[in-house]
Scaffold this motif. Structure first.
Motif, PDB file in Angstrom:
ATOM      1  N   ARG A  15      16.350  -1.452  32.570  1.00 15.66           N
ATOM      2  CA  ARG A  15      15.003  -1.036  33.000  1.00 15.66           C
ATOM      3  C   ARG A  15      14.090  -2.226  33.291  1.00 15.66           C
ATOM      4  N   PHE A  16      14.527  -3.426  32.919  1.00 14.09           N
ATOM      5  CA  PHE A  16      13.690  -4.599  33.189  1.00 14.09           C
ATOM      6  C   PHE A  16      13.637  -4.927  34.684  1.00 14.09           C
ATOM      7  N   ILE A  17      14.573  -4.367  35.446  1.00 18.17           N
ATOM      8  CA  ILE A  17      14.614  -4.628  36.890  1.00 18.17           C
ATOM      9  C   ILE A  17      14.400  -3.310  37.631  1.00 18.17           C
ATOM     10  N   THR A  18      13.492  -3.316  38.584  1.00 18.63           N
ATOM     11  CA  THR A  18      13.186  -2.124  39.370  1.00 18.63           C
ATOM     12  C   THR A  18      14.423  -1.680  40.151  1.00 18.63           C
ATOM     13  N   PRO A  19      14.704  -0.370  40.196  1.00 20.97           N
ATOM     14  CA  PRO A  19      15.881   0.124  40.930  1.00 20.97           C
ATOM     15  C   PRO A  19      15.951  -0.392  42.365  1.00 20.97           C
ATOM     16  N   ARG A  20      14.798  -0.579  43.000  1.00 16.20           N
ATOM     17  CA  ARG A  20      14.747  -1.058  44.382  1.00 16.20           C
ATOM     18  C   ARG A  20      15.509  -2.372  44.551  1.00 16.20           C
ATOM     19  N   TRP A  21      15.309  -3.304  43.615  1.00 15.09           N
ATOM     20  CA  TRP A  21      15.937  -4.622  43.751  1.00 15.09           C
ATOM     21  C   TRP A  21      17.415  -4.588  43.389  1.00 15.09           C
ATOM     22  N   PHE A  22      17.789  -3.697  42.483  1.00 12.93           N
ATOM     23  CA  PHE A  22      19.214  -3.505  42.216  1.00 12.93           C
ATOM     24  C   PHE A  22      19.906  -2.967  43.474  1.00 12.93           C
ATOM     25  N   TYR A  23      19.232  -2.078  44.179  1.00 16.01           N
ATOM     26  CA  TYR A  23      19.812  -1.492  45.391  1.00 16.01           C
ATOM     27  C   TYR A  23      20.061  -2.568  46.446  1.00 16.01           C
ATOM     28  N   PHE A  24      19.046  -3.411  46.708  1.00 17.76           N
ATOM     29  CA  PHE A  24      19.198  -4.445  47.727  1.00 17.76           C
ATOM     30  C   PHE A  24      20.261  -5.473  47.319  1.00 17.76           C
ATOM     31  N   ALA A  25      20.322  -5.807  46.040  1.00 13.99           N
ATOM     32  CA  ALA A  25      21.331  -6.753  45.551  1.00 13.99           C
ATOM     33  C   ALA A  25      22.727  -6.167  45.725  1.00 13.99           C
ATOM     34  N   LYS A  26      22.859  -4.883  45.397  1.00 18.43           N
ATOM     35  CA  LYS A  26      24.157  -4.207  45.558  1.00 18.43           C
ATOM     36  C   LYS A  26      24.593  -4.206  47.019  1.00 18.43           C
ATOM     37  N   GLN A  27      23.668  -3.869  47.911  1.00 14.23           N
ATOM     38  CA  GLN A  27      23.984  -3.812  49.333  1.00 14.23           C
ATOM     39  C   GLN A  27      24.420  -5.171  49.866  1.00 14.23           C
ATOM     40  N   ALA A  28      23.672  -6.207  49.503  1.00 17.48           N
ATOM     41  CA  ALA A  28      23.955  -7.551  50.024  1.00 17.48           C
ATOM     42  C   ALA A  28      25.287  -8.092  49.530  1.00 17.48           C
ATOM     43  N   VAL A  29      25.618  -7.821  48.280  1.00 14.15           N
ATOM     44  CA  VAL A  29      26.844  -8.380  47.686  1.00 14.15           C
ATOM     45  C   VAL A  29      28.060  -7.505  47.946  1.00 14.15           C
ATOM     46  N   LEU A  30      27.941  -6.194  47.715  1.00 15.01           N
ATOM     47  CA  LEU A  30      29.106  -5.316  47.793  1.00 15.01           C
ATOM     48  C   LEU A  30      29.363  -4.768  49.188  1.00 15.01           C
ATOM     49  N   GLU A  31      28.302  -4.502  49.945  1.00 14.52           N
ATOM     50  CA  GLU A  31      28.487  -3.877  51.246  1.00 14.52           C
ATOM     51  C   GLU A  31      28.621  -4.897  52.374  1.00 14.52           C
ATOM     52  N   LYS A  76      16.482 -10.669  53.380  1.00 11.91           N
ATOM     53  CA  LYS A  76      15.303 -10.904  54.233  1.00 11.91           C
ATOM     54  C   LYS A  76      15.181  -9.865  55.344  1.00 11.91           C
ATOM     55  N   LYS A  77      16.331  -9.431  55.879  1.00  8.89           N
ATOM     56  CA  LYS A  77      16.306  -8.464  56.976  1.00  8.89           C
ATOM     57  C   LYS A  77      15.683  -7.132  56.557  1.00  8.89           C
ATOM     58  N   GLN A  78      15.781  -6.809  55.273  1.00 10.44           N
ATOM     59  CA  GLN A  78      15.376  -5.485  54.819  1.00 10.44           C
ATOM     60  C   GLN A  78      14.103  -5.481  53.973  1.00 10.44           C
ATOM     61  N   THR A  79      13.596  -6.659  53.608  1.00 15.02           N
ATOM     62  CA  THR A  79      12.405  -6.717  52.756  1.00 15.02           C
ATOM     63  C   THR A  79      11.411  -7.719  53.342  1.00 15.02           C
ATOM     64  N   ASP A  80      10.231  -7.727  52.747  1.00 13.14           N
ATOM     65  CA  ASP A  80       9.214  -8.698  53.168  1.00 13.14           C
ATOM     66  C   ASP A  80       9.053  -9.809  52.125  1.00 13.14           C
ATOM     67  N   LEU A  81      10.101 -10.039  51.332  1.00 10.65           N
ATOM     68  CA  LEU A  81      10.036 -11.055  50.285  1.00 10.65           C
ATOM     69  C   LEU A  81       9.983 -12.458  50.876  1.00 10.65           C
ATOM     70  N   LYS A  82       9.268 -13.312  50.198  1.00 11.82           N
ATOM     71  CA  LYS A  82       9.193 -14.718  50.594  1.00 11.82           C
ATOM     72  C   LYS A  82      10.289 -15.480  49.839  1.00 11.82           C
ATOM     73  N   ILE A  83      11.428 -15.667  50.503  1.00  6.72           N
ATOM     74  CA  ILE A  83      12.578 -16.323  49.868  1.00  6.72           C
ATOM     75  C   ILE A  83      12.610 -17.782  50.310  1.00  6.72           C
ATOM     76  N   THR A  84      12.272 -18.675  49.403  1.00  5.07           N
ATOM     77  CA  THR A  84      12.167 -20.105  49.709  1.00  5.07           C
ATOM     78  C   THR A  84      13.532 -20.784  49.629  1.00  5.07           C
ATOM     79  N   ASP A  85      13.595 -22.030  50.113  1.00  3.05           N
ATOM     80  CA  ASP A  85      14.829 -22.819  50.001  1.00  3.05           C
ATOM     81  C   ASP A  85      15.206 -23.043  48.546  1.00  3.05           C
ATOM     82  N   SER A  86      14.187 -23.206  47.696  1.00  5.19           N
ATOM     83  CA  SER A  86      14.452 -23.391  46.265  1.00  5.19           C
ATOM     84  C   SER A  86      15.101 -22.158  45.661  1.00  5.19           C
ATOM     85  N   GLU A  87      14.698 -20.970  46.132  1.00  4.31           N
ATOM     86  CA  GLU A  87      15.302 -19.732  45.639  1.00  4.31           C
ATOM     87  C   GLU A  87      16.770 -19.645  46.058  1.00  4.31           C
TER      88      GLU A  87
END
Length: 689
Positions: free
Chosen positions: A197-213, A272-283
């Protein structure tokens, strides 16, 4: 609908105070700040809005929960059914650490006591342990008078600890079942496991899609538990980025391989294609470090730039020492070597990048089941891998598992015992015992007994029972033999003992008709490549020049036009590869120089003795004097057969003390015979696959 423990308490107060309750009263009862109260109310409103319910704040009466009677009854029922999470001491401290690491403001001890249904005294005791643990990772617990407590320290350390806690407190089945239920980014489904529950379901979904799909092929060989670690780490990073918490990578690309960084960039590009997150080079660099600890089962080849010669040698040493101390030759198991090479290469990255996880009961059981093997491996790991003394308990268990698996694949020869039931006189019994000793040496222990003694024998102590007469109503398996032990009986006994001795399983017959042509072509290709390598092989003397590069140039000059196209280019590539990582074999005077590039026409292996020694570094990073140069070359686009046969030679260079001695001192005939035997074994093995 799903509500957290604190949301349950807040909703319960709103339902009990239908006429309203003021913010100050809610803060005092729940022991939370005004900011936390607003955040909790906002979270509840987001959940109940689709149900046509809402929370209003009236200046005169305070907060009220309003909505249709059916909706309010449903919320009340949800609260009643939602039982509070019950933690043991370790889980509570993990949950406490997680809550503090995620908090954006000071937290009051009394509020934590309410959240975890324990006394403030218990929380104070937990905080002492938590404070010590955080300090080990460069984080501090600050107590601010009249305001509460808060964790201070680098964002990357927070994430490492958080992702490890979430990973270690959620099993694989529970994790992937939860992921499977996330059908979209706006999924409101909350997990039953508290730590998810510490992580919002939304971010688990995007992580799953990017890695598994999107990148499924890249992770096809990765184990479930490592996939869980990657997805958890990624989802947590997305959660933190969405709340404007960013990492700051000071040591940019240090220790990150280009292939892993490319993989991290590919995954983050999908996000990045699916969200408006600011993903830096450090990230991206931070995520790359998490990926460095994953076992991709990438092919291990000395011609690859990222091949680590030092760790390859160290693993050979580990296998050699464990073999000697366990009196079991693990050196013959190539699968063990490559599994350890893959695992430990990633494990050292995990040790460097992760916090200590809580003990895994299954892995702890492995250590107790193989106590002697565990102790031998533990001591040798410390002796060989001196740069990685902080070897985690879980990682030790995985190394033990690899050796234990090798024992299962190649069981130690079992000493067999036989019971011989003989109704004849002692003379006949002695003849029979003598013939068994002579013709069936697999049987280490023989006990001859009379039929009249059968009532006093423990038959379970014997691997095979032989009898000179038929035994009616005897329930155990036995074999009737002649007192003179005939040849056909010897053969039958040997066949029966073979499976008992090594635990061999019957091999399924191949589809001979279908595979004959493919098998022939494969064997022909292997024999052709093997013959070419052996024909070109030689041991020659070469005059040592002022530099190693110039000495190598003399060697390559003879090969130009036949084996290579441009000796200057090939020489530069070999020297550059040599500078990239030490290649000298420790405690010897020889080294394996190698390169696979577009200037090489066909595979080549030969040995050159120098007239004068040249100082170089060994794989153990210690200086040594080079007097014998082993040279291995291959085309950039070598075939699988070429790669396998050259791999056999390179592996044998450090396979055993005998091989090392052969390559260091052997003449052309001795080394030719050794390479021939390697090729024959490889061809036979491929025929059996």
């Amino acid at each position: 609908m799903y509500f957290s423990s604190r949301e349950n308490k807040l909703l319960k107060l709103l339902l009990e105070n239908k006429n309203g309750i003021f913010a100050q009263d809610l803060q005092e009862i729940l022991q939370i700040s005004k900011r936390t109260l607003y955040r909790e109310i906002s979270s509840i409103e987001e959940t109940i809005q689709p149900q046509n319910a809402q929370i209003i704040n009236d200046r005169k009466t305070g907060y009220r929960l309003i909505g249709a009677k059916e909706t309010l009854n449903a919320i009340n029922q949800e609260i009643q059914e939602n039982q509070e999470d019950v933690f043991d001491n370790v889980q509570r401290q993990s949950a406490l650490v997680s809550s503090l690491l995620l908090a954006d403001e000071e937290v009051i001890v009394e509020s934590l006591a309410i959240d975890f249904s324990v006394s403030p005294t218990t929380i104070h005791h937990d905080l002492q342990q938590v404070e010590r643990s955080l300090a080990e990772y460069g984080l501090s617990l600050k107590r601010k008078k009249a305001r509460g407590i808060i964790v201070e320290g680098p964002e990357e350390k927070r994430r490492q600890i958080l992702s490890n806690i979430i990973y270690s407190d959620v099993n694989e089945y529970e994790f992937f079942t939860y992921l499977a239920g996330l059908s979209g980014p706006d999924e409101k489904k909350q997990p039953a496991n508290f730590f998810l529950r510490f992580i919002t379901p939304r971010w688990f979904y995007f992580a799953k899609q990017a890695v598994l799909e999107k990148t499924n092929r890249l992770f096809i060989e990765v184990t479930d538990n490592q996939l869980q670690q990657v997805i958890t780490s990624l989802a947590l990073s997305l959660e933190r980025i969405s709340n404007d918490h960013f990492v700051v990578e000071e040591n940019a690309n240090v220790g990150i391989s280009p292939s892993v960084k490319g993989l991290a960039q590919q995954i983050m590009s999908e996000i990045k294609k699916q969200t408006d997150l600011k993903i830096t080079d450090s990230e991206i660099l931070f995520f790359s470090r998490q990926l460095e600890g994953v076992n991709y089962k990438r092919p291990q080849n000395i011609f690859f730039d990222n091949f680590d010669a030092e760790i390859s040698y160290q693993i050979r040493e580990l296998i050699r020492l464990v073999s000697e101390q366990m009196h079991s030759d693990f050196r013959k198991d190539d699968t063990l070597f490559y599994d350890l090479l893959t695992h430990l290469s990633a494990a050292f990255k995990r040790i460097d990048n992760q916090a200590q996880l809580s003990g895994n009961p299954l892995l702890e059981k492995i250590l107790t089941e193989y106590p002697k093997l565990t102790e031998v491996i533990k001591q040798n790991l410390k002796q060989i891998f001196t740069d990685h003394q902080a070897f985690l308990q879980d990682e030790l268990a995985y190394v033990v598992i690899h050796f234990a698996a090798s024992l299962e694949r190649n069981p130690v020869r079992k000493e067999l015992s036989a019971l011989v039931l003989c109704s004849s006189g002692i003379g006949t019994a002695k003849i029979l015992e003598s013939r068994i000793n002579k013709y069936i040496p697999e049987i280490e222990h023989i006990e001859v007994a009379k039929i009249s003694q059968m009532g006093h024998i423990d038959f379970k102590e014997f691997d095979i029972i032989l009898s000179t007469i038929y035994l009616p109503d005897f329930s155990l398996p036995y074999k009737v033999i002649s007192p003179l032990l005939l040849d056909d009986e010897i053969h039958e006994i040997k066949q029966e003992l073979k499976e008992k001795q090594f635990g061999n399983k019957p091999v399924a017959a191949k589809d001979t008709v279908q595979n004959t042509q493919n098998d022939f072509e494969q064997v022909y290709e292997q024999m052709k490549v093997a013959n070419e390598l052996l024909t070109q092989f030689s041991v020659k003397s070469v005059p040592t020049q002022q530099t190693l590069a110039k000495t190598l140039d003399i060697i390559l000059e003879e090969l130009e036009g036949v084996i290579i196209e441009d000796r200057k280019k090939v020489g530069e590539l070999i020297i550059n590869r040599h500078k990239l990582a030490p290649i000298g074999i420790p405690n010897t005077h020889f080294a394996l120089f190698h390169s696979a590039n577009t200037y090489v026409k066909k595979p080549y292996f030969a040995i050159f003795d120098l007239t004068r020694s040249v100082p170089i570094l060994g794989m153990d990073k210690k200086p040594m004097e080079l007097t014998r140069l082993l040279l291995m070359l291959a085309p950039a686009d070598m075939t699988e057969t070429q790669e396998r046969l050259l791999g056999k030679i390179s592996a044998s260079v450090i396979e055993s003390d005998v091989d090392i001695q052969t390559y260091q001192c052997g003449d052309e005939e001795a080394i030719y015979k050794r390479i021939s035997s390697l090729f024959i074994a490889e061809i036979k093995e491929s025929e059996e696959e």
